[in-house]
Design a protein around this motif. Structure first.
Motif, PDB file in Angstrom:
ATOM      1  N   GLN A   4       0.796  -1.526  -0.096  1.00 18.25           N
ATOM      2  CA  GLN A   4       0.186   0.445   0.116  1.00 18.25           C
ATOM      3  C   GLN A   4       0.802   1.331   0.442  1.00 18.25           C
ATOM      4  N   GLU A   5       1.980   1.251   0.741  1.00 20.57           N
ATOM      5  CA  GLU A   5       2.874   2.472   0.493  1.00 20.57           C
ATOM      6  C   GLU A   5       3.398   2.579  -0.761  1.00 20.57           C
ATOM      7  N   GLN A   6       4.208   1.625  -1.524  1.00 22.68           N
ATOM      8  CA  GLN A   6       4.312   1.572  -2.558  1.00 22.68           C
ATOM      9  C   GLN A   6       3.130   2.264  -3.410  1.00 22.68           C
ATOM     10  N   VAL A   7       2.157   2.036  -4.037  1.00 20.36           N
ATOM     11  CA  VAL A   7       1.117   2.328  -4.029  1.00 20.36           C
ATOM     12  C   VAL A   7       0.627   4.213  -3.596  1.00 20.36           C
ATOM     13  N   GLY A   8       1.009   4.383  -2.826  1.00 18.77           N
ATOM     14  CA  GLY A   8       0.689   5.407  -2.376  1.00 18.77           C
ATOM     15  C   GLY A   8      -0.984   5.598  -1.897  1.00 18.77           C
ATOM     16  N   LYS A   9      -1.585   4.876  -1.993  1.00 20.88           N
ATOM     17  CA  LYS A   9      -3.504   5.486  -1.908  1.00 20.88           C
ATOM     18  C   LYS A   9      -3.770   4.867  -0.751  1.00 20.88           C
ATOM     19  N   PRO A  10      -5.023   5.154   0.176  1.00 20.45           N
ATOM     20  CA  PRO A  10      -5.712   4.471   0.956  1.00 20.45           C
ATOM     21  C   PRO A  10      -6.654   3.758   0.490  1.00 20.45           C
ATOM     22  N   VAL A  11      -6.997   2.730   0.640  1.00 17.21           N
ATOM     23  CA  VAL A  11      -8.115   1.497  -0.039  1.00 17.21           C
ATOM     24  C   VAL A  11      -8.965   2.183  -0.426  1.00 17.21           C
ATOM     25  N   ALA A  12      -9.658   3.526   0.792  1.00 17.56           N
ATOM     26  CA  ALA A  12     -10.860   3.920  -0.125  1.00 17.56           C
ATOM     27  C   ALA A  12     -10.357   4.653  -1.060  1.00 17.56           C
ATOM     28  N   LEU A  13      -9.481   5.299  -1.803  1.00 11.22           N
ATOM     29  CA  LEU A  13      -9.146   6.220  -2.592  1.00 11.22           C
ATOM     30  C   LEU A  13      -8.423   4.947  -4.340  1.00 11.22           C
ATOM     31  N   MET A  14      -8.809   3.973  -3.697  1.00  9.67           N
ATOM     32  CA  MET A  14      -7.693   3.440  -4.956  1.00  9.67           C
ATOM     33  C   MET A  14      -8.844   2.927  -6.222  1.00  9.67           C
ATOM     34  N   GLY A  15      -8.867   2.989  -7.002  1.00  8.60           N
ATOM     35  CA  GLY A  15      -9.434   2.462  -8.237  1.00  8.60           C
ATOM     36  C   GLY A  15      -8.545   1.106  -8.524  1.00  8.60           C
ATOM     37  N   LYS A  16      -9.196   1.151 -10.051  1.00  5.75           N
ATOM     38  CA  LYS A  16      -9.289  -0.397 -10.297  1.00  5.75           C
ATOM     39  C   LYS A  16      -7.399  -0.652 -10.613  1.00  5.75           C
ATOM     40  N   GLU A  17      -6.500   0.093 -10.805  1.00  4.80           N
ATOM     41  CA  GLU A  17      -5.507   0.004 -11.478  1.00  4.80           C
ATOM     42  C   GLU A  17      -4.416   0.098 -10.674  1.00  4.80           C
ATOM     43  N   ASP A  18      -5.333   0.990  -9.393  1.00  4.91           N
ATOM     44  CA  ASP A  18      -4.159   0.891  -7.855  1.00  4.91           C
ATOM     45  C   ASP A  18      -4.421  -0.850  -7.283  1.00  4.91           C
ATOM     46  N   LYS A  19      -5.338  -1.041  -6.885  1.00 13.13           N
ATOM     47  CA  LYS A  19      -6.115  -2.125  -7.210  1.00 13.13           C
ATOM     48  C   LYS A  19      -5.128  -3.444  -7.469  1.00 13.13           C
ATOM     49  N   MET A  20      -5.273  -3.327  -8.931  1.00 16.69           N
ATOM     50  CA  MET A  20      -3.969  -3.953  -9.824  1.00 16.69           C
ATOM     51  C   MET A  20      -2.755  -4.050  -9.406  1.00 16.69           C
ATOM     52  N   LYS A  21      -2.814  -3.327  -8.825  1.00 20.27           N
ATOM     53  CA  LYS A  21      -0.742  -2.664  -8.628  1.00 20.27           C
ATOM     54  C   LYS A  21      -0.505  -3.109  -7.182  1.00 20.27           C
ATOM     55  N   LEU A  22      -1.747  -3.277  -6.720  1.00 20.26           N
ATOM     56  CA  LEU A  22      -0.859  -3.350  -5.218  1.00 20.26           C
ATOM     57  C   LEU A  22      -1.251  -5.136  -4.972  1.00 20.26           C
ATOM     58  N   ILE A  23      -2.105  -5.837  -5.762  1.00 20.01           N
ATOM     59  CA  ILE A  23      -2.044  -7.416  -5.640  1.00 20.01           C
ATOM     60  C   ILE A  23      -0.735  -8.021  -6.372  1.00 20.01           C
ATOM     61  N   GLN A  24      -0.592  -7.202  -7.538  1.00 19.38           N
ATOM     62  CA  GLN A  24       0.482  -7.273  -8.227  1.00 19.38           C
ATOM     63  C   GLN A  24       2.127  -7.270  -7.847  1.00 19.38           C
ATOM     64  N   LEU A  25       1.999  -6.157  -7.241  1.00 19.66           N
ATOM     65  CA  LEU A  25       3.489  -6.148  -5.862  1.00 19.66           C
ATOM     66  C   LEU A  25       3.087  -7.274  -4.663  1.00 19.66           C
TER      67      LEU A  25
END
Length: 216
Positions: free
Chosen positions: A154-175
């Motif tokens: 999540q620190e690498q994505v740089g957003k709290p979950v509440a503000l994550m869109g699809k791309e952000d969640k995909m990035k977190l899962i990929q990490l």
């Protein structure tokens, strides 16, 4: 050697011997990496250094190696910290069978906290030749390890979950996948709950991220 258990008598003696040689400030750990990751430690001396015992899990570095993100895996003379801030000088050596598969590891963690308090006088002794600091988490249960991996992602994505869109969640899962998080039992359920997505969505995101990776 095809299995850690085949050489358990010798390896257990080796763990004890290294610990006896370097004293109570040196934790020595033997991991059987063919076991479920939540209980890889099969022998340990001076476990008070990291608060671990036989039956506890491996660290994030072992997960990365099992995931295939590290070619060799061996790390020599690197610096890390325990949860309570003690400074360790560590070395991790991995064992493979004849097929080249990782089957175990021998890890040494020497507590240099008191030495570093001497700063300038002992600096050449404690830091000379050390590799850059590595983030390694010593935990007594695999759930804490997964929590740490999720927090780092999540620190690498740089957003709290509440503000994550699809791309952000995909990035977190990929990490998380790159760090080997999904090798942990029931990791998918925890990640789904954390991101508020279904298992179907999780697998869909993982597949989409995999297909988006450039071919080597």
């Amino acid at each position: 050697m095809e299995h850690v258990q085949h050489e358990m008598e010798f390896l257990s003696a080796l763990v004890k011997g290294i610990a006896a040689q370097f004293g109570e400030n040196c934790e020595v750990v033997l991991h059987d990496l063919t076991r479920p990751y939540e209980s890889t430690i099969v022998a340990i001396e001076n476990g008070h250094i990291t608060g671990r015992k036989v039956g506890d899990p491996g660290t994030n570095l072992g997960l990365e190696l099992l995931r295939g993100n590290t070619e060799n895996g061996n790390k020599f003379n690197y610096v890390t910290q325990t949860k309570d801030g003690r400074i360790l000088r560590s070395t991790s050596l991995y064992m493979r069978n004849h097929a080249g598969e990782v089957i175990g590891s021998l890890c040494m963690n020497f507590d240099i906290t008191d030495l570093t308090m001497a700063e300038k006088t002992l600096q050449s002794l404690t830091y000379s030749g050390l590799q850059p600091e590595v983030r390694e988490s010593f935990v007594s249960n695999v759930g804490d390890l997964l929590d740490m991996l999720i927090q780092e992602a999540q620190e690498q994505v740089g957003k709290p979950v509440a503000l994550m869109g699809k791309e952000d969640k995909m990035k977190l899962i990929q990490l998380l996948d790159q760090k080997g998080a999904f090798l942990i039992k029931k990791a998918g359920e925890k990640v789904c709950g954390y991101l508020n997505i279904s298992k179907y969505t999780l697998y869909s995101y993982m597949e989409e991220a995999k297909n988006a990776e450039p071919n080597e």
